[in-house]
Design a protein around this motif. Structure first.
Motif, short mmCIF file in Angstrom:
data_model
loop_
_atom_site.label_atom_id
_atom_site.label_comp_id
_atom_site.label_asym_id
_atom_site.label_seq_id
_atom_site.Cartn_x
_atom_site.Cartn_y
_atom_site.Cartn_z
N CYS A 401 0.87 -1.17 0.00
CA CYS A 401 0.00 0.00 0.00
C CYS A 401 0.91 1.23 0.00
O CYS A 401 1.69 1.43 0.94
N VAL A 402 0.83 2.04 -1.06
CA VAL A 402 1.75 3.16 -1.26
C VAL A 402 1.02 4.47 -1.04
O VAL A 402 -0.05 4.70 -1.61
N LEU A 403 1.63 5.34 -0.23
CA LEU A 403 1.09 6.66 0.04
C LEU A 403 2.09 7.71 -0.44
O LEU A 403 3.27 7.66 -0.06
N HIS A 404 1.65 8.65 -1.27
CA HIS A 404 2.50 9.74 -1.73
C HIS A 404 2.31 10.95 -0.82
O HIS A 404 1.18 11.40 -0.57
N LEU A 405 3.44 11.47 -0.31
CA LEU A 405 3.41 12.56 0.66
C LEU A 405 4.32 13.69 0.21
O LEU A 405 5.17 13.52 -0.67
N GLU A 406 4.17 14.84 0.86
CA GLU A 406 5.05 15.97 0.56
C GLU A 406 6.37 15.88 1.32
O GLU A 406 7.39 16.35 0.84
N ASN A 407 6.34 15.26 2.52
CA ASN A 407 7.56 15.14 3.32
C ASN A 407 7.46 13.86 4.15
O ASN A 407 6.75 13.82 5.16
N THR A 439 12.58 14.03 -7.73
CA THR A 439 12.56 14.34 -9.15
C THR A 439 11.93 13.15 -9.85
O THR A 439 11.62 12.14 -9.22
N ARG A 440 11.79 13.24 -11.16
CA ARG A 440 11.20 12.12 -11.88
C ARG A 440 12.13 10.90 -11.91
O ARG A 440 11.69 9.79 -12.22
N ASP A 441 13.40 11.09 -11.55
CA ASP A 441 14.35 9.98 -11.53
C ASP A 441 14.84 9.67 -10.11
O ASP A 441 15.78 8.89 -9.95
N SER A 442 14.22 10.28 -9.12
CA SER A 442 14.67 10.07 -7.74
C SER A 442 13.50 10.11 -6.78
O SER A 442 12.70 11.06 -6.79
N LEU A 443 13.39 9.06 -5.95
CA LEU A 443 12.32 8.95 -4.98
C LEU A 443 12.90 8.80 -3.58
O LEU A 443 13.95 8.19 -3.40
N ARG A 444 12.22 9.36 -2.61
CA ARG A 444 12.54 9.15 -1.20
C ARG A 444 11.44 8.29 -0.61
O ARG A 444 10.26 8.66 -0.62
N LEU A 466 7.97 2.76 -7.10
CA LEU A 466 8.21 3.23 -8.45
C LEU A 466 7.01 2.96 -9.35
O LEU A 466 6.60 3.82 -10.13
N VAL A 467 6.43 1.75 -9.25
CA VAL A 467 5.26 1.41 -10.06
C VAL A 467 4.10 2.35 -9.75
O VAL A 467 3.42 2.84 -10.65
N SER A 468 3.90 2.64 -8.48
CA SER A 468 2.82 3.54 -8.07
C SER A 468 3.01 4.92 -8.68
O SER A 468 2.06 5.55 -9.17
N GLY A 469 4.25 5.42 -8.64
CA GLY A 469 4.52 6.74 -9.20
C GLY A 469 4.31 6.79 -10.71
O GLY A 469 3.82 7.79 -11.24
N VAL A 470 4.68 5.71 -11.41
CA VAL A 470 4.47 5.66 -12.85
C VAL A 470 2.97 5.66 -13.16
O VAL A 470 2.50 6.35 -14.07
N LEU A 471 2.20 4.87 -12.41
CA LEU A 471 0.76 4.81 -12.64
C LEU A 471 0.09 6.16 -12.45
O LEU A 471 -0.86 6.51 -13.15
N ARG A 472 0.60 6.95 -11.52
CA ARG A 472 0.02 8.26 -11.24
C ARG A 472 0.75 9.39 -11.96
O ARG A 472 0.46 10.57 -11.72
N GLY A 473 1.71 9.05 -12.83
CA GLY A 473 2.39 10.05 -13.62
C GLY A 473 3.34 10.94 -12.85
O GLY A 473 3.63 12.07 -13.26
N ASN A 476 9.48 8.66 -13.60
CA ASN A 476 9.81 7.85 -14.77
C ASN A 476 9.84 6.36 -14.42
O ASN A 476 9.77 5.97 -13.26
N ARG A 477 10.02 5.55 -15.45
CA ARG A 477 10.03 4.10 -15.26
C ARG A 477 11.34 3.59 -14.66
O ARG A 477 11.41 2.45 -14.22
N LYS A 478 12.37 4.40 -14.67
CA LYS A 478 13.64 4.01 -14.07
C LYS A 478 14.08 5.12 -13.14
O LYS A 478 14.14 6.29 -13.52
N ALA A 479 14.40 4.74 -11.88
CA ALA A 479 14.74 5.77 -10.89
C ALA A 479 15.57 5.16 -9.78
O ALA A 479 15.59 3.93 -9.57
N ASN A 480 16.29 6.03 -9.08
CA ASN A 480 16.98 5.65 -7.86
C ASN A 480 16.04 5.89 -6.68
O ASN A 480 15.47 6.97 -6.54
N VAL A 481 15.90 4.87 -5.86
CA VAL A 481 15.00 4.94 -4.71
C VAL A 481 15.84 5.08 -3.45
O VAL A 481 16.57 4.15 -3.08
#
Length: 524
Positions: A401-407, A439-444, A466-473, A476-481
């Motif tokens: 279960c993935v939650l996207h947050l600001e911080n 960024t589109r190539d970097s996730l925290r 990463l999959v969740s972020g791609v689904l919601r735009g 990118n499909r390749k990123a450093n996590v």
């Protein structure tokens, strides 16, 4: 003189020699006493052996590794031995869960997030997989999949030169293709209807040893009779920057987990390898739609209990016997066909080609997840008390279960992680990822892992983020996590929608620990 034939000696005795009724009775009583005495002696001997076994200790030799701070205790089932006679000890699942809890405890044990146990694969998987992997969380519960754990297990197999159980092994010197061109996909169509067509994109040829053909998982004898030692233990490495892996070619290893067959490619030429570190690339297959139970309000935090599997023994068919596996293979055979009918796009035929992928998880069907999936298939609003949380649900062989947050660093994940993990809509609980897109190539990403809590790293969690972020735009499909413990390299490949995670496995130390039999029968 009367003579009578003796039925016992087939001879003729005089009447004076024939035993009287009283003598015969005494003899019968004596024979009965001798019989009972021998029976009692045998019973006492068996009880003594049982008591010796019960009072004896079990010695376990293990290795501790970690991937970006997520640590594991790893051992082969043959490394669990009875001390007094060095015989193999084959525990029940309940005992293995007990061992895992004791090992993972950071105050009274060795300390780890998970315990990983290598065993023989099931008989019907001997032609397509090298080992079977049991994954235990620190609370003793069983996990379906663990990408970073598979990476560490592959390093363990390479370091200790473990013999594969696979029956149709090929030459060991053949090259391996980590990346495969789209033109090669047509060569694999003939295998698409078989269960052994799993992740053919990262393996071109099997590279196991020729002498493994005679291995049989039904053998009660230990697969590894000698004490396991790392192949480089004889070579004295003087600095950390020295690496023994440059001597080897890439190796493809198939690991059978409860989520299906996981393929791992070792990368011995990686520039960041050293005396303790080996990079590898794990294919997670295709992400799947995560099925949830119907839930309409009420208090959060259900009364989830793991299935009762105490009666099962460790053998080659453990996953077929485990109730969790039966949940995995529920009546979901038509889900993928229904999904194809609902999606009118050119990728449906490709999805059918990978439908036999064994990357399943509890509470999920066989519906593949892609950018063509409908919003309702992956988006879910979760009610937690008076709060409504918009989340993305993804299966990477286990629920996320993935939650996207600001911080994410300031978010109270300790509270929400625990609440969402046990929410009633997740019948098998769930892992929870808190994601901040840098960024589109970097996730925290920070992870609340099911059955463990906050962890420094999680391979399937990074993939789900990463999959969740791609689904919601969002990325990118390749990123450093970027996780608490470090960076994982994740890719969701566009041409076939398969997910790959590259990560370093690091050896921490080797050791041995003693358990007493009566100790293992008591709950931890």
């Amino acid at each position: 003189m009367d003579i009578t034939k003796c039925p016992f000696h087939n001879s003729f005795l005089s009447s004076s020699q024939i035993p009287t009724q009283q003598q015969q009775k005494q003899q019968n009583n004596l024979n009965r006493q001798i019989f009972y005495q021998k029976q009692q002696e045998q019973q006492n001997q068996q009880e003594q052996q049982q008591n010796e076994l019960l009072l004896s200790s079990v010695i376990l030799k293990f290795c501790k590794m970690h991937v970006r701070g997520q640590d594991f205790i790893i051992f082969h089932i043959d490394n669990l031995r009875v001390e007094y006679n060095n015989s193999s000890f084959r525990p029940s699942i309940q005992v293995l869960q007990n061992i895992a809890q004791r090992l993972c405890d950071r105050e009274q044990g060795v300390g780890a997030d998970n315990t990983l146990v290598l065993t023989p694969p099931p008989n019907d998987k001997l032609g397509e997989t090298d080992f079977q992997l049991l994954i235990f969380n620190s609370d003793g519960s069983i996990a379906e999949n663990c990408t970073t754990g598979v990476s560490c297990v592959c390093k363990y197999i390479v370091d200790y030169n473990l013999k594969s159980y696979r029956t149709n092994s090929q030459n060991n010197n053949q090259n391996i293709q980590i990346e495969q061109n789209n033109n090669n996909s047509s060569n694999n169509n003939s295998n698409s209807n078989n269960n052994n067509n799993v992740n053919n994109d990262i393996i071109n040829n099997n590279n196991n040893k020729n002498n493994d053909n005679s291995n049989n998982s039904n053998n009660q004898e230990p697969h590894h009779n000698e004490d396991l030692k790392p192949f480089f233990s004889r070579n004295r490495l003087k600095t950390l920057n020295q690496t023994p892996y440059l001597l080897f070619e890439s190796r493809s290893i198939s690991i059978y987990t409860m989520a299906g067959i996981q393929q791992c490619i070792t990368i011995p030429q990686h520039p960041l390898n050293n005396a303790k570190t080996l990079w590898s690339k794990v294919s997670l297959g295709n992400p799947l739609v995560l099925k949830t139970s119907d839930y309409h309000g009420g208090s959060s935090g259900g009364n989830f209990q793991h299935p009762n599997i105490n009666q099962f023994q460790i053998d080659s068919n453990i996953f077929q016997q485990c109730p969790i596996f039966k949940l995995n293979n529920g009546n979901n055979n038509n889900n993928n066909n229904n999904n194809n009918n609902n999606n009118n796009n050119n990728n449906n035929n490709n999805n059918n080609g990978v439908n036999n992928n064994n990357n399943l998880s509890s509470s999920v069907g066989r519906v593949l997840l892609s950018t063509n999936s409908s919003y309702n298939e992956y988006s879910k609003v979760i009610q937690c008390g008076g709060h409504f949380i918009n989340s993305t649900l993804v299966s990477m062989g286990n629920p996320h279960c993935v939650l996207h947050l600001e911080n994410v660093d300031e978010f109270p994940m300790d509270y929400y992680g625990k609440v969402i993990e046990s929410h009633p809509i997740f019948p098998q609980k769930t892992n929870v990822e808190f994601v901040q897109v840098k960024t589109r190539d970097s996730l925290r990403v920070r992870v609340w892992q099911r059955g463990i809590g906050v962890t420094n790293s999680c391979g399937t969690g990074a993939a789900a983020a990463l999959v969740s972020g791609v689904l919601r735009g969002k990325n990118n499909r390749k990123a450093n996590v970027q996780m608490d413990g470090g960076i994982l390299e994740v890719e969701w490949r566009e041409e076939d929608d398969k997910v790959f995670v590259s990560c370093p496995s690091v050896t921490v130390f080797e050791g041995s620990i003693k358990f007493f039999q009566d100790e293992l029968q008591q709950p931890f």
